[in-house]
Enzyme design. Structure first.
Site, PDB file in Angstrom:
ATOM      1  N   GLU A  65      90.090   4.008   7.353  1.00  0.00           N
ATOM      2  CA  GLU A  65      90.857   2.451   7.949  1.00  0.00           C
ATOM      3  C   GLU A  65      92.106   2.306   7.341  1.00  0.00           C
ATOM      4  O   GLU A  65      91.975   2.218   5.951  1.00  0.00           O
ATOM      5  CB  GLU A  65      89.172   1.830   7.490  1.00  0.00           C
ATOM      6  CG  GLU A  65      89.762   0.190   7.716  1.00  0.00           C
ATOM      7  CD  GLU A  65      88.968  -0.690   6.350  1.00  0.00           C
ATOM      8  OE1 GLU A  65      88.615  -1.909   7.739  1.00  0.00           O
ATOM      9  OE2 GLU A  65      88.773  -0.316   5.804  1.00  0.00           O
ATOM     10  N   ASP A 112      80.411   6.720   5.418  1.00  0.00           N
ATOM     11  CA  ASP A 112      80.977   5.039   5.653  1.00  0.00           C
ATOM     12  C   ASP A 112      81.622   5.244   4.177  1.00  0.00           C
ATOM     13  O   ASP A 112      81.036   4.919   2.758  1.00  0.00           O
ATOM     14  CB  ASP A 112      80.836   4.036   6.053  1.00  0.00           C
ATOM     15  CG  ASP A 112      81.938   2.763   6.006  1.00  0.00           C
ATOM     16  OD1 ASP A 112      82.790   2.749   5.494  1.00  0.00           O
ATOM     17  OD2 ASP A 112      81.483   1.909   6.894  1.00  0.00           O
ATOM     18  N   ASP A 119      86.730   3.349   4.053  1.00  0.00           N
ATOM     19  CA  ASP A 119      87.262   2.403   4.006  1.00  0.00           C
ATOM     20  C   ASP A 119      88.787   2.377   3.339  1.00  0.00           C
ATOM     21  O   ASP A 119      88.829   2.436   2.196  1.00  0.00           O
ATOM     22  CB  ASP A 119      86.385   1.822   3.034  1.00  0.00           C
ATOM     23  CG  ASP A 119      86.548  -0.001   3.120  1.00  0.00           C
ATOM     24  OD1 ASP A 119      86.420   0.010   4.349  1.00  0.00           O
ATOM     25  OD2 ASP A 119      86.943  -0.238   1.958  1.00  0.00           O
ATOM     26  N   HIS A 132      82.106  -4.353  12.249  1.00  0.00           N
ATOM     27  CA  HIS A 132      81.530  -5.037  11.571  1.00  0.00           C
ATOM     28  C   HIS A 132      82.792  -5.891  10.615  1.00  0.00           C
ATOM     29  O   HIS A 132      81.975  -6.701   9.972  1.00  0.00           O
ATOM     30  CB  HIS A 132      80.959  -3.949  10.251  1.00  0.00           C
ATOM     31  CG  HIS A 132      81.977  -3.545   9.754  1.00  0.00           C
ATOM     32  ND1 HIS A 132      82.571  -2.263  10.044  1.00  0.00           N
ATOM     33  CD2 HIS A 132      82.811  -3.768   8.099  1.00  0.00           C
ATOM     34  CE1 HIS A 132      83.064  -2.116   9.024  1.00  0.00           C
ATOM     35  NE2 HIS A 132      83.104  -3.256   7.933  1.00  0.00           N
ATOM     36  N   ASP A 133      83.878  -6.405  10.780  1.00  0.00           N
ATOM     37  CA  ASP A 133      84.592  -6.648  10.338  1.00  0.00           C
ATOM     38  C   ASP A 133      85.038  -8.062  11.668  1.00  0.00           C
ATOM     39  O   ASP A 133      86.188  -9.097  11.092  1.00  0.00           O
ATOM     40  CB  ASP A 133      85.728  -6.410   9.374  1.00  0.00           C
ATOM     41  CG  ASP A 133      85.672  -5.662   8.121  1.00  0.00           C
ATOM     42  OD1 ASP A 133      84.600  -6.392   7.450  1.00  0.00           O
ATOM     43  OD2 ASP A 133      86.027  -4.366   8.024  1.00  0.00           O
TER      44      ASP A 133
END
Length: 578
Positions: A261, A101, A202, A334-335
Site C-alpha cells: 500500500e 495484512d 500497510d 477498508h479505508d
C-alpha cells in the site's frame, strides 16, 4: 516470489475481509475467525483466488487493529492461533490462498518494543523508534499526522518527542536501524512457516524518512503539514524492500504474493517497486484515482466527481505500468467509502446497474482485481445522521479539530458522510433479518438499514444480481488470457459520461464500454466491432452482436464485446452470463 513470466496472481482475484465486520460466530457483536470459516463456502461460489485479512493481531484497537502490540498471535476478539490454523487449512483445501495484512511502518505504543524504547534514553531499543528533542520549546518539525494535529507526541519520562504519522498510539518504527528490519523479516518468516501465502503491507513506502526530518513546505493557515515529500518513496525504501525480499522469500519454495500500500507513490517509483528484475514487491496500491473527488489538503472536502479526471487517473496508471511492473485494481477497501455511492448511483432504481457497470470497467483493465467485502453485492454508504454515528479514529479526530478551530461543522459532517472510512466498516449484509445475519448480539457498528433488500440471501441464487455479475467477471479473468496480457488503449477520454477502452493481443480484441450516467447515449464505434460477440452485459436485452457502428446505450449500460478467438467460445464455463 515467482518469476514474472509464470506468475499465478496476474489472473487471480483477491477478496479483502475486514474481520470485525464480516461475520460473528459467537454473538459478541464482533466478526471473528469462526465467522470467516463459516462463510468460506460463499467465497468459493464467488470464485476468488486469494483472501486478504485485515489485521487480526493483538491490539489495543486504537485504529481497529492497525496498531499492533504483538505480531505473532491473534487478538482474542477474533479467536486463537488454533482457529487461525484451522481457517488457513480450510482456505487451502478450498484451493484459495491467504494474505496477511502486515503493518510495517509503525506499532502500537503498547508493543513491548516501544514500552522498552520509551523506558530510558539508554534503552537498547531506543533507536527502534524515532525520537527527537524539542525545537524552540515546540515539536521537532512541522509534520502533521494523517489523523489530525501534530505527528509528534511529548514523552515526559525521557523528555523527548516521538514521531507518529498516524495516531499518537501508533509510533513510527525506525527502519534505518538494521535490528528493526531484521525483526520485521523474522515476523514474516514466522507467518510463512505457518503456511500463509503472502503479505499486504500497510503504507510501506513511508518506512524511509528524509535524513534530518526537515520541515515540510508550509500551507497558509496550517500549523502542521502532511510532509509527503519527506517520507513517501524515501531515500532507502527500495533498498530496504529489496533486502526484505532477499531475506524472506529467496530460496523459499511456494507461490507467494507481496502487495505494497503506497499513498502518494509516483508511477516512476511504482515501476521500480514492481519491476521483477529488482525483486522488491509484486504490485502496489496507488491512491491517485481515489483522490480525484477530494480537496488536495482535506480529504473530507468533497469536490464532486469529474469522470474525465477519474478516467485519466486510472488510464495513466495503465500506461505507466504497461511494459514494466504490475498494478492492483480496486475501487474500495477498508479505508474508502462504498464505490456505488461514490462513483456510481445508489438510488435503488440505478444501484444495481451502476454497481455492475463500475465492476465491469475495473475488472477489464490490466492488473490484479481486489474486491472488498460487500462490494460484490453493491453495498452502499451508511446514512449517517450526525457526529455521534462515526466511530473511526480519523473521522472523530477530524470533526473535533474542525470544532476546535471554529470551522463549519455542517460542511464537516457532510464530508464525513461522503468520505468517512466508517462507510466501509458497517457489517456485511447476509440476510434481510435482524442485524443482517451478521451477529446474534449487538453489532459493534450499526447495520445499514437497506440490508432488508440488499443482502446475500436475495442475490446468491439470482442470475441477474450484482453478485452474479461479479462471479462472471471473476470467471472471465480466469478464462480470458487477454485480460491478463492484452495491451490497453483508452477511447473517448474526454467524454464526460462514456468510459471505453480496448484490450488486444495478436488476433484477439475486446471492447469494454460503459455509460456512467442515467441519461441514454448513442455512441459511435469502429467498424471492427460489427459482428463482435457479447461476452457480458449488465442489462437485459443487450444486443448479442452489434449490427452497425452505432451503439445505443441505456443509462448505466456496460458491455464487453470480443472479436477474433476472444469470443464466447472461450468462455463456455460462464454459464449464467450468456
Amino acid at each position: 516470489m515467482t518469476p514474472q513470466d509464470a506468475v499465478w496472481w496476474k489472473s487471480a482475484v483477491v477478496y479483502q475481509i475486514y474481520p470485525r465486520s464480516f461475520a460473528d460466530s459467537n454473538g459478541d457483536g464482533f466478526g471473528d475467525l469462526g465467522g470467516v470459516i463459516d462463510r468460506l463456502g460463499y467465497l468459493e461460489v464467488l470464485g476468488v483466488d486469494v483472501i486478504w485479512l485485515s489485521p487480526i493481531y493483538p491490539s489495543p484497537q486504537a485504529d481497529n487493529g492497525y496498531d499492533i502490540s504483538d505480531y505473532c498471535d491473534i487478538d482474542p476478539v477474533f479467536g486463537t492461533l488454533a482457529e487461525f490454523d484451522m481457517l488457513l487449512a480450510k482456505i487451502h483445501e478450498c484451493g484459495m490462498k491467504l494474505v496477511m495484512d502486515l503493518v510495517v511502518n509503525h506499532t502500537s505504543d503498547e508493543h513491548p518494543w516501544f514500552v522498552e524504547s520509551r523506558s530510558s534514553r539508554n534503552s537498547p531499543k531506543r533507536d527502534w523508534y524515532i525520537w527527537r528533542d524539542s525545537r524552540d520549546a515546540a515539536e521537532p518539525n512541522n509534520w502533521g499526522s494523517f489523523f489530525s494535529g501534530s505527528a509528534w507526541t511529548w514523552d515526559p519520562t525521557t523528555g523527548q518527542y516521538y514521531l507518529h504519522l498516524f495516531d499518537r498510539k501508533q509510533p513510527d518504527l525506525n527502519w534505518d536501524n538494521p535490528h528493526v528490519r531484521k525483526a520485521m523479516q523474522d515476523i514474516m518468516v514466522w507467518w510463512l512457516d505457518r503456511g500463509v501465502d503472502g503479505f499486504r503491507m500497510d503504507v510501506v513506502n513511508f518506512i524511509s524518512k528524509t535524513r534530518g526530518l526537515p520541515d515540510a513546505p508550509g500551507i497558509p493557515g496550517h500549523r502542521f503539514v502532511i510532509a509527503v515529500d519527506e517520507f513517501v518513496d524515501g531515500p532507502h525504501v527500495h533498498e530496504y524492500l529489496a533486502e526484505m525480499s532477499r531475506e524472506v522469500f529467496a530460496n523459499r519454495d511456494g507461490e507467494f504474493i507481496t502487495v505494497g500500500e503506497m499513498p502518494g507513490v509516483t508511477p516512476d517509483h511504482a515501476r521500480l517497486y514492481t519491476d521483477p528484475v529488482r525483486g522488491e514487491l509484486d504490485m502496489v496500491f496507488q491512491f491517485e484515482h481515489v483522490s480525484v473527488d477530494q480537496s488536495p489538503t482535506n480529504k473530507f472536502e468533497y469536490l464532486g466527481l469529474d469522470l474525465v479526471v477519474l478516467k485519466a487517473a486510472l488510464h495513466r496508471w495503465q500506461a505507466a505500468l504497461a511494459e514494466t511492473g504490475w498494478n492492483s485494481l480496486y475501487w474500495q477497501n477498508h479505508d474508502q467509502p462504498r464505490v456505488v455511492s461514490r462513483f456510481g448511483d445508489d438510488d435503488p432504481a440505478h444501484w444495481a446497474a451502476s454497481a455492475k457497470a463500475l465492476a465491469t470497467i475495473l475488472h477489464g483493465m490490466r492488473g490484479t482485481p481486489f474486491v472488498y467485502q460487500g462490494e460484490e453485492l453493491g453495498m452502499t454508504n451508511y446514512p449517517f445522521r450526525g457526529a455521534q454515528d462515526h466511530q473511526d479514529l480519523e473521522a472523530v479526530n477530524y470533526y473535533a479539530s474542525v470544532l476546535d478551530l471554529g470551522g463549519d461543522a455542517t460542511a464537516a459532517l457532510a464530508g464525513l458522510a461522503t468520505m468517512s472510512r466508517d462507510n466501509a466498516r458497517t457489517p456485511m449484509q447476509w440476510t434481510p433479518g435482524c442485524n443482517a445475519g451478521f451477529t446474534t448480539g449487538d453489532p459493534w457498528m450499526p447495520v445499514n438499514p437497506n440490508h432488508t433488500w440488499l443482502n446475500v440471501e436475495s442475490q446468491f441464487a439470482a442470475t441477474d444480481s450484482v453478485f452474479a455479475h461479479y462471479r462472471t467477471l471473476i470467471r472471465l479473468r480466469h478464462n480470458l488470457a487477454i485480460l491478463e496480457r492484452g495491451d490497453f488503449t483508452p477511447l473517448m477520454g474526454q467524454d464526460p459520461q462514456i468510459w471505453a477502452y480496448t484490450r488486444r493481443t495478436p488476433g484477439k480484441a475486446i471492447l469494454v464500454i460503459a455509460n456512467c450516467g442515467r441519461k441514454a447515449r448513442t455512441v459511435d464505434v469502429d467498424a471492427e466491432w460489427i459482428g463482435a460477440g457479447l461476452l457480458l452485459g449488465n442489462l437485459p436485452d443487450t444486443p448479442i452482436t452489434p449490427t452497425s457502428t452505432t451503439l445505443q446505450l441505456a443509462g448505466w449500460d456496460a458491455r464487453i464485446y470480443a472479436t477474433g478467438s476472444a469470443d464466447r467460445s472461450e468462455c463456455a464455463a460462464l454459464d449464467h452470463a450468456f
